[in-house]
Design an enzyme around this catalytic site. Structure first.
Site, mmCIF file in Angstrom:
data_model
loop_
_atom_site.group_PDB
_atom_site.id
_atom_site.type_symbol
_atom_site.label_atom_id
_atom_site.label_comp_id
_atom_site.label_asym_id
_atom_site.label_seq_id
_atom_site.Cartn_x
_atom_site.Cartn_y
_atom_site.Cartn_z
ATOM 1 N N HIS A 1 -24.965 3.383 14.780
ATOM 2 C CA HIS A 1 -23.717 3.242 14.039
ATOM 3 C C HIS A 1 -23.340 1.763 13.747
ATOM 4 O O HIS A 1 -22.901 1.441 12.873
ATOM 5 C CB HIS A 1 -22.411 3.846 14.821
ATOM 6 C CG HIS A 1 -22.167 5.190 14.306
ATOM 7 N ND1 HIS A 1 -21.999 5.668 13.027
ATOM 8 C CD2 HIS A 1 -22.063 6.547 15.230
ATOM 9 C CE1 HIS A 1 -21.569 7.104 13.121
ATOM 10 N NE2 HIS A 1 -21.845 7.444 14.309
ATOM 11 N N GLY B 1 -19.396 10.814 21.845
ATOM 12 C CA GLY B 1 -19.668 9.430 21.481
ATOM 13 C C GLY B 1 -18.855 8.928 20.386
ATOM 14 O O GLY B 1 -18.571 9.591 19.475
ATOM 15 N N HIS C 1 -27.635 7.537 18.919
ATOM 16 C CA HIS C 1 -26.747 7.728 17.893
ATOM 17 C C HIS C 1 -25.736 6.643 17.617
ATOM 18 O O HIS C 1 -25.461 6.242 16.532
ATOM 19 C CB HIS C 1 -26.075 9.298 18.118
ATOM 20 C CG HIS C 1 -25.263 9.655 16.899
ATOM 21 N ND1 HIS C 1 -25.422 10.641 16.069
ATOM 22 C CD2 HIS C 1 -23.999 9.159 16.608
ATOM 23 C CE1 HIS C 1 -24.709 10.946 15.363
ATOM 24 N NE2 HIS C 1 -23.501 10.125 15.588
ATOM 25 N N GLU C 2 -25.112 6.203 18.736
ATOM 26 C CA GLU C 2 -23.949 5.271 18.634
ATOM 27 C C GLU C 2 -24.553 3.866 18.238
ATOM 28 O O GLU C 2 -23.907 3.269 17.514
ATOM 29 C CB GLU C 2 -23.029 5.364 19.829
ATOM 30 C CG GLU C 2 -22.438 6.732 20.229
ATOM 31 C CD GLU C 2 -21.846 7.311 19.180
ATOM 32 O OE1 GLU C 2 -21.352 6.578 18.189
ATOM 33 O OE2 GLU C 2 -21.805 8.589 19.095
ATOM 34 N N CYS D 1 -21.833 14.453 14.007
ATOM 35 C CA CYS D 1 -21.049 13.076 14.136
ATOM 36 C C CYS D 1 -19.507 13.319 13.598
ATOM 37 O O CYS D 1 -19.231 13.923 12.804
ATOM 38 C CB CYS D 1 -21.763 12.331 12.810
ATOM 39 S SG CYS D 1 -21.107 10.637 12.874
ATOM 40 N N LEU D 2 -18.662 12.523 14.421
ATOM 41 C CA LEU D 2 -17.155 12.863 13.994
ATOM 42 C C LEU D 2 -16.841 12.246 12.731
ATOM 43 O O LEU D 2 -15.835 12.708 12.144
ATOM 44 C CB LEU D 2 -16.747 11.996 15.213
ATOM 45 C CG LEU D 2 -16.686 12.540 16.513
ATOM 46 C CD1 LEU D 2 -15.963 11.591 17.476
ATOM 47 C CD2 LEU D 2 -16.070 14.013 16.644
ATOM 48 N N GLN E 1 -16.496 3.560 13.581
ATOM 49 C CA GLN E 1 -15.680 4.994 13.065
ATOM 50 C C GLN E 1 -14.299 4.656 13.363
ATOM 51 O O GLN E 1 -13.662 5.853 12.845
ATOM 52 C CB GLN E 1 -16.408 5.900 14.137
ATOM 53 C CG GLN E 1 -17.608 6.189 13.759
ATOM 54 C CD GLN E 1 -18.473 7.488 14.863
ATOM 55 O OE1 GLN E 1 -18.751 6.981 15.966
ATOM 56 N NE2 GLN E 1 -18.222 8.372 14.190
#
Ligand code: NI
Length: 178
Positions: A144, A50, A140-141, A98-99, A55
């Protein structure tokens, strides 16, 4: 994928954009669709499940998710201005990464199922019912977009350990000789 669409650099922990509340999207135009294509490309290159627009440094309420369930189902979605409208009472723990905080993972407790309502990149209303990994990725997204990171759910002890490990990894990357 549209020709010319490229992956964009991913913003890392410490950049203030990750802690802002992203703004609503108002125009469902070609620029939005290009941005969504770039988000899919960025997520694919980074091998992520995701990605949220902040991000890649864009403080707008847009997310993409691409999850393969253990059952073999494939969930791939782009949501604009998403809102979680239902959460299951049942919760479960699972490991998340997480990226924007590469190299570290920790288990996080979240509702097992959610309903997310928003719009697709053309502006059509979109309602997604999700469970398991798919539901976890969506939560999670959406976090963000509110400036929330998965590390915020950890106890202070676990968070400090994880951040220490993360900083060591970053230092090793910046200074391979040392
Ligand atoms: Ni993340």
């Amino acid at each position: 994928m549209t020709p010319g669409v490229r992956a964009r650099p991913i913003v890392l922990l410490g950049d203030p954009v990750l802690r802002e509340r992203a703004r609503e999207v108002e125009a469902f135009d070609d620029a939005l669709r290009t941005l969504v294509d770039e988000m899919f490309a960025t997520m694919a290159v980074a091998d992520g499940a995701g990605l949220a627009a902040p991000q890649i440094g864009v403080s707008r309420r847009i997310l993409v998710v691409d999850v393969r369930h253990s059952e073999g189902d494939h969930a791939r979605v782009a949501l604009v201005n998403p809102v979680i409208t239902e959460r299951s009472e049942r919760e479960a723990r699972d490991v998340e990464g997480c990226l924007s905080i590469p190299g570290v993972k920790e288990s996080v407790r979240r509702p097992v199922g959610v309903v997310v309502e928003g719009f697709d990149p053309s502006g059509e209303p979109l309602r997604v019912e999700a469970e398991g990994l798919y539901a976890r990725a969506l939560q999670h997204e959406v976090d963000h977009l509110d400036g929330v990171l998965f590390i915020d759910y950890l106890s202070p002890l676990k968070r400090n350990l994880l951040l220490r490990k993360y900083r060591k990894l970053r230092e090793a990357e910046e200074d391979p000789a040392g």
